[in-house]
Design a protein around this motif. Structure first.
Motif, PDB file in Angstrom:
ATOM      1  N   THR A  13       0.842  -1.203   0.000  1.00  9.52           N
ATOM      2  CA  THR A  13       0.000   0.000   0.000  1.00  9.52           C
ATOM      3  C   THR A  13       0.877   1.252   0.000  1.00  9.52           C
ATOM      4  OG1 THR A  13      -0.116   0.029   2.414  1.00  9.52           O
ATOM      5  CG2 THR A  13      -1.868  -1.152   1.239  1.00  9.52           C
ATOM      6  N   ARG A  14       0.238   2.395  -0.284  1.00  9.72           N
ATOM      7  CA  ARG A  14       0.882   3.693  -0.159  1.00  9.72           C
ATOM      8  C   ARG A  14      -0.156   4.697   0.316  1.00  9.72           C
ATOM      9  NH1 ARG A  14       2.210   5.072  -6.540  1.00  9.72           N
ATOM     10  NH2 ARG A  14       0.170   4.530  -7.403  1.00  9.72           N
ATOM     11  N   GLN A  15       0.300   5.737   0.994  1.00 12.88           N
ATOM     12  CA  GLN A  15      -0.595   6.697   1.623  1.00 12.88           C
ATOM     13  C   GLN A  15      -0.842   7.911   0.711  1.00 12.88           C
ATOM     14  OE1 GLN A  15      -2.095   6.097   4.592  1.00 12.88           O
ATOM     15  NE2 GLN A  15      -1.051   4.098   4.550  1.00 12.88           N
ATOM     16  N   VAL A  16      -2.053   8.457   0.789  1.00 10.92           N
ATOM     17  CA  VAL A  16      -2.393   9.693   0.082  1.00 10.92           C
ATOM     18  C   VAL A  16      -1.871  10.864   0.911  1.00 10.92           C
ATOM     19  CG1 VAL A  16      -4.242  11.154  -0.793  1.00 10.92           C
ATOM     20  CG2 VAL A  16      -4.416   8.676  -0.998  1.00 10.92           C
ATOM     21  N   GLN A  17      -0.978  11.627   0.347  1.00 11.76           N
ATOM     22  CA  GLN A  17      -0.413  12.778   1.047  1.00 11.76           C
ATOM     23  C   GLN A  17      -1.167  14.067   0.752  1.00 11.76           C
ATOM     24  OE1 GLN A  17       3.691  12.704  -0.234  1.00 11.76           O
ATOM     25  NE2 GLN A  17       4.254  11.187   1.317  1.00 11.76           N
ATOM     26  N   GLN A  18      -1.793  14.164  -0.435  1.00 10.91           N
ATOM     27  CA  GLN A  18      -2.560  15.360  -0.797  1.00 10.91           C
ATOM     28  C   GLN A  18      -3.758  14.926  -1.629  1.00 10.91           C
ATOM     29  OE1 GLN A  18      -2.116  19.000  -0.201  1.00 10.91           O
ATOM     30  NE2 GLN A  18      -4.218  18.556  -0.767  1.00 10.91           N
ATOM     31  N   TYR A  19      -4.962  15.140  -1.104  1.00  9.93           N
ATOM     32  CA  TYR A  19      -6.159  14.792  -1.856  1.00  9.93           C
ATOM     33  C   TYR A  19      -6.439  15.869  -2.908  1.00  9.93           C
ATOM     34  CZ  TYR A  19      -7.240  11.016   1.366  1.00  9.93           C
ATOM     35  OH  TYR A  19      -7.190   9.858   2.084  1.00  9.93           O
ATOM     36  N   PRO A  20      -6.971  15.492  -4.079  1.00  8.02           N
ATOM     37  CA  PRO A  20      -7.153  16.470  -5.171  1.00  8.02           C
ATOM     38  C   PRO A  20      -8.365  17.356  -4.948  1.00  8.02           C
ATOM     39  CG  PRO A  20      -7.970  14.327  -5.855  1.00  8.02           C
ATOM     40  CD  PRO A  20      -7.371  14.126  -4.485  1.00  8.02           C
ATOM     41  N   SER A  21      -8.349  18.508  -5.590  1.00  9.55           N
ATOM     42  CA  SER A  21      -9.524  19.377  -5.649  1.00  9.55           C
ATOM     43  C   SER A  21     -10.509  18.790  -6.659  1.00  9.55           C
ATOM     44  CB  SER A  21      -9.107  20.796  -6.040  1.00  9.55           C
ATOM     45  OG  SER A  21      -8.465  20.787  -7.309  1.00  9.55           O
ATOM     46  N   PRO A  22     -11.732  19.337  -6.759  1.00  2.72           N
ATOM     47  CA  PRO A  22     -12.743  18.732  -7.654  1.00  2.72           C
ATOM     48  C   PRO A  22     -12.281  18.556  -9.089  1.00  2.72           C
ATOM     49  CG  PRO A  22     -13.786  20.317  -6.198  1.00  2.72           C
ATOM     50  CD  PRO A  22     -12.320  20.430  -5.948  1.00  2.72           C
ATOM     51  N   PHE A  23     -11.450  19.460  -9.613  1.00  4.45           N
ATOM     52  CA  PHE A  23     -11.012  19.356 -10.999  1.00  4.45           C
ATOM     53  C   PHE A  23      -9.539  18.936 -11.105  1.00  4.45           C
ATOM     54  CE2 PHE A  23     -14.714  22.055 -11.116  1.00  4.45           C
ATOM     55  CZ  PHE A  23     -15.348  21.716 -12.297  1.00  4.45           C
ATOM     56  N   GLY A  24      -8.927  18.572  -9.998  1.00  8.10           N
ATOM     57  CA  GLY A  24      -7.531  18.156 -10.023  1.00  8.10           C
ATOM     58  C   GLY A  24      -7.376  16.722 -10.498  1.00  8.10           C
ATOM     59  N   ASN A  25      -6.138  16.319 -10.726  1.00  7.59           N
ATOM     60  CA  ASN A  25      -5.868  14.948 -11.156  1.00  7.59           C
ATOM     61  C   ASN A  25      -6.212  13.987 -10.036  1.00  7.59           C
ATOM     62  OD1 ASN A  25      -4.901  15.926 -13.592  1.00  7.59           O
ATOM     63  ND2 ASN A  25      -2.788  15.992 -12.902  1.00  7.59           N
ATOM     64  N   PRO A  26      -6.999  12.936 -10.329  1.00  4.30           N
ATOM     65  CA  PRO A  26      -7.397  12.002  -9.270  1.00  4.30           C
ATOM     66  C   PRO A  26      -6.218  11.170  -8.788  1.00  4.30           C
ATOM     67  CG  PRO A  26      -8.102  11.183 -11.414  1.00  4.30           C
ATOM     68  CD  PRO A  26      -7.537  12.561 -11.652  1.00  4.30           C
ATOM     69  N   CYS A  27      -6.439  10.484  -7.666  1.00  5.72           N
ATOM     70  CA  CYS A  27      -5.378   9.664  -7.083  1.00  5.72           C
ATOM     71  C   CYS A  27      -5.225   8.352  -7.854  1.00  5.72           C
ATOM     72  CB  CYS A  27      -5.697   9.358  -5.618  1.00  5.72           C
ATOM     73  SG  CYS A  27      -5.609  10.799  -4.527  1.00  5.72           S
ATOM     74  N   PRO A  28      -4.001   7.868  -7.995  1.00  6.02           N
ATOM     75  CA  PRO A  28      -3.793   6.545  -8.592  1.00  6.02           C
ATOM     76  C   PRO A  28      -4.145   5.460  -7.571  1.00  6.02           C
ATOM     77  CG  PRO A  28      -1.712   7.457  -7.899  1.00  6.02           C
ATOM     78  CD  PRO A  28      -2.745   8.514  -7.619  1.00  6.02           C
ATOM     79  N   GLU A  29      -3.933   4.189  -7.951  1.00  7.21           N
ATOM     80  CA  GLU A  29      -4.191   3.086  -7.032  1.00  7.21           C
ATOM     81  C   GLU A  29      -3.276   3.203  -5.818  1.00  7.21           C
ATOM     82  OE1 GLU A  29      -6.490   0.861  -7.161  1.00  7.21           O
ATOM     83  OE2 GLU A  29      -7.293   1.480  -9.110  1.00  7.21           O
ATOM     84  N   ILE A  30      -3.838   2.937  -4.648  1.00 10.35           N
ATOM     85  CA  ILE A  30      -3.043   3.032  -3.423  1.00 10.35           C
ATOM     86  C   ILE A  30      -2.802   1.655  -2.815  1.00 10.35           C
ATOM     87  CG2 ILE A  30      -3.766   5.381  -2.930  1.00 10.35           C
ATOM     88  CD1 ILE A  30      -5.773   4.265  -0.926  1.00 10.35           C
ATOM     89  N   SER A  31      -3.224   0.575  -3.487  1.00  6.55           N
ATOM     90  CA  SER A  31      -2.929  -0.776  -3.022  1.00  6.55           C
ATOM     91  C   SER A  31      -2.759  -1.690  -4.227  1.00  6.55           C
ATOM     92  CB  SER A  31      -4.036  -1.305  -2.097  1.00  6.55           C
ATOM     93  OG  SER A  31      -5.253  -1.450  -2.826  1.00  6.55           O
ATOM     94  N   GLU A  32      -1.896  -2.705  -4.067  1.00  7.66           N
ATOM     95  CA  GLU A  32      -1.649  -3.683  -5.116  1.00  7.66           C
ATOM     96  C   GLU A  32      -1.623  -5.075  -4.488  1.00  7.66           C
ATOM     97  OE1 GLU A  32       1.924  -2.729  -7.171  1.00  7.66           O
ATOM     98  OE2 GLU A  32       0.982  -1.233  -8.461  1.00  7.66           O
ATOM     99  N   VAL A  33      -2.069  -6.075  -5.272  1.00  8.48           N
ATOM    100  CA  VAL A  33      -2.116  -7.468  -4.824  1.00  8.48           C
ATOM    101  C   VAL A  33      -1.485  -8.333  -5.893  1.00  8.48           C
ATOM    102  CG1 VAL A  33      -3.599  -9.383  -4.119  1.00  8.48           C
ATOM    103  CG2 VAL A  33      -4.239  -7.046  -3.525  1.00  8.48           C
ATOM    104  N   LYS A  34      -0.676  -9.324  -5.475  1.00  4.94           N
ATOM    105  CA  LYS A  34      -0.101 -10.262  -6.435  1.00  4.94           C
ATOM    106  C   LYS A  34      -0.111 -11.660  -5.827  1.00  4.94           C
ATOM    107  CE  LYS A  34       4.796  -9.786  -5.152  1.00  4.94           C
ATOM    108  NZ  LYS A  34       6.155  -9.480  -5.661  1.00  4.94           N
ATOM    109  N   GLU A  35      -0.134 -12.664  -6.706  1.00  2.00           N
ATOM    110  CA  GLU A  35      -0.147 -14.052  -6.275  1.00  2.00           C
ATOM    111  C   GLU A  35       1.236 -14.441  -5.750  1.00  2.00           C
ATOM    112  OE1 GLU A  35      -2.852 -15.946  -6.193  1.00  2.00           O
ATOM    113  OE2 GLU A  35      -4.036 -14.255  -6.969  1.00  2.00           O
ATOM    114  N   CYS A  36       1.246 -15.415  -4.830  1.00  2.00           N
ATOM    115  CA  CYS A  36       2.510 -15.877  -4.279  1.00  2.00           C
ATOM    116  C   CYS A  36       2.402 -17.359  -3.939  1.00  2.00           C
ATOM    117  CB  CYS A  36       2.897 -15.071  -3.035  1.00  2.00           C
ATOM    118  SG  CYS A  36       1.659 -15.093  -1.718  1.00  2.00           S
TER     119      CYS A  36
END
Length: 329
Positions: free
Chosen positions: A226-249
């Protein structure tokens, strides 16, 4: 003005007749020449007639005569249009460039300025040092402009708006129908505010391989980071990318600690359940046996009673028949 120019030309011609006008006699001969259009110098400069010392004396048709001052001397130059600070005047005799009023930087004629010198402001063709009531000066345009632009309801001057008309957004003292790039409309403040884009931190390490919350007792599982959101976007700002990833093991299958105890408890429960079930079956079987015995006893008692009643009935019948009735003739 035309009389002044004619007088100027006459003075030049008169000066050419005196030796005091030139320092030596060799140039005096050139001053007396008034060459017609045959001179190559006149043709190149647009002159109709010219003087080596005073330049053009007259111009070809549609060209303007302009007098350029060089020190104490004025040189005639023929031009297609007058330079800044002068306006053209046409007449059947000659076309001349006339200097604008002192406060004009450029003009259309002597009574109509098109741009003013520094410190003056244009209003209706006039250059004024102060603007009329209800207007303010614009240093950039050097003009008198309305105190507020058409988009403003209130302003400091024509270049700085403090409140826009309904439906417009303010930014840096100006009003906009649509906010510029990198800005977005704020309908509450009616301003163009900077866009804020999403910012995220670095990825965490991959978690241990797990499955259904367990880390043992399986072969295939999943890892997450995972990774943390440090700055949330304004209504017209660029949205956040994925903040979690899952892979098989894959992991080496191993029994979990405490699994044996859980297995033993499960087996004990199963044994106890079987015992309970067997005891319940035994009780039910014994109950059914008692019921069968009771039914058999009741049937036997019923048979005995029936036999007794039959014997009593036969004895009673034999006593009621007389000897005479038993003889048959």
């Amino acid at each position: 003005m035309q009389l002044q120019l004619i007088s100027f030309v006459l003075i030049i011609w008169n000066c050419m007749d005196y030796s005091g006008c030139q320092p030596h006699s060799s140039s005096r001969h050139r001053q007396h020449k008034a060459m017609a259009g045959g001179s190559s110098g006149c043709q190149q400069s647009g002159c109709l007639t010219c003087s080596d010392y005073n330049g053009c004396l007259s111009c070809k048709p549609r060209l303007f005569m302009h007098l350029e001052r060089i020190g104490m001397k004025q040189i005639g130059v023929c031009m297609t249009s007058c330079p800044p600070g002068f306006y053209g005047t046409r007449s059947p005799e000659r076309n001349t460039c006339t200097k604008c009023r002192s406060e004009c930087d450029s003009c259309f004629n002597k009574n109509f300025c098109t741009r003013c010198r520094a410190g003056f402001y244009l209003h209706l063709g006039k250059c004024l040092d102060s603007c009329p009531v209800g207007m303010v000066h614009s240093d950039a345009q050097r003009e008198c402009v309305p105190r507020c632009s058409a988009e403003c309801e209130s302003c400091v001057n024509s270049d700085t708006c403090t409140r826009c008309r309904p439906g417009l957004y303010q930014l840096n003292g100006r009003c906009h129908h649509i906010c510029p790039d990198d800005y977005e409309p704020n309908d509450k403040l009616m301003e163009c505010t900077p866009q804020v884009h999403c910012e995220v931190g670095e990825w965490s390490e991959w978690s241990p391989c797990s499955r259904s919350g367990r880390t043992c007792g399986f072969r295939r599982g999943q890892e997450t980071r995972t990774r943390q959101v440090q700055q949330y976007p304004s209504p017209f700002g660029n949205p956040c990318p994925e903040i979690s990833e899952v892979k098989e093991c894959l992991v080496k299958k191993k029994r979990c600690q405490g699994a044996r105890r859980r297995t033993d408890r499960k087996e004990r429960r199963n044994r106890n359940n079987r015992k309970d079930k067997e005891s319940q079956e035994g009780r039910r079987e014994r109950k059914r046996e008692r019921e069968r015995e009771r039914d058999a006893g009741e049937r036997e008692d019923s048979d005995n009673r029936n036999k007794t009643e039959n014997r009593h009935r036969r004895g009673h019948d034999s006593q009621t028949i007389s000897p005479e009735d038993g003889l048959v003739q």
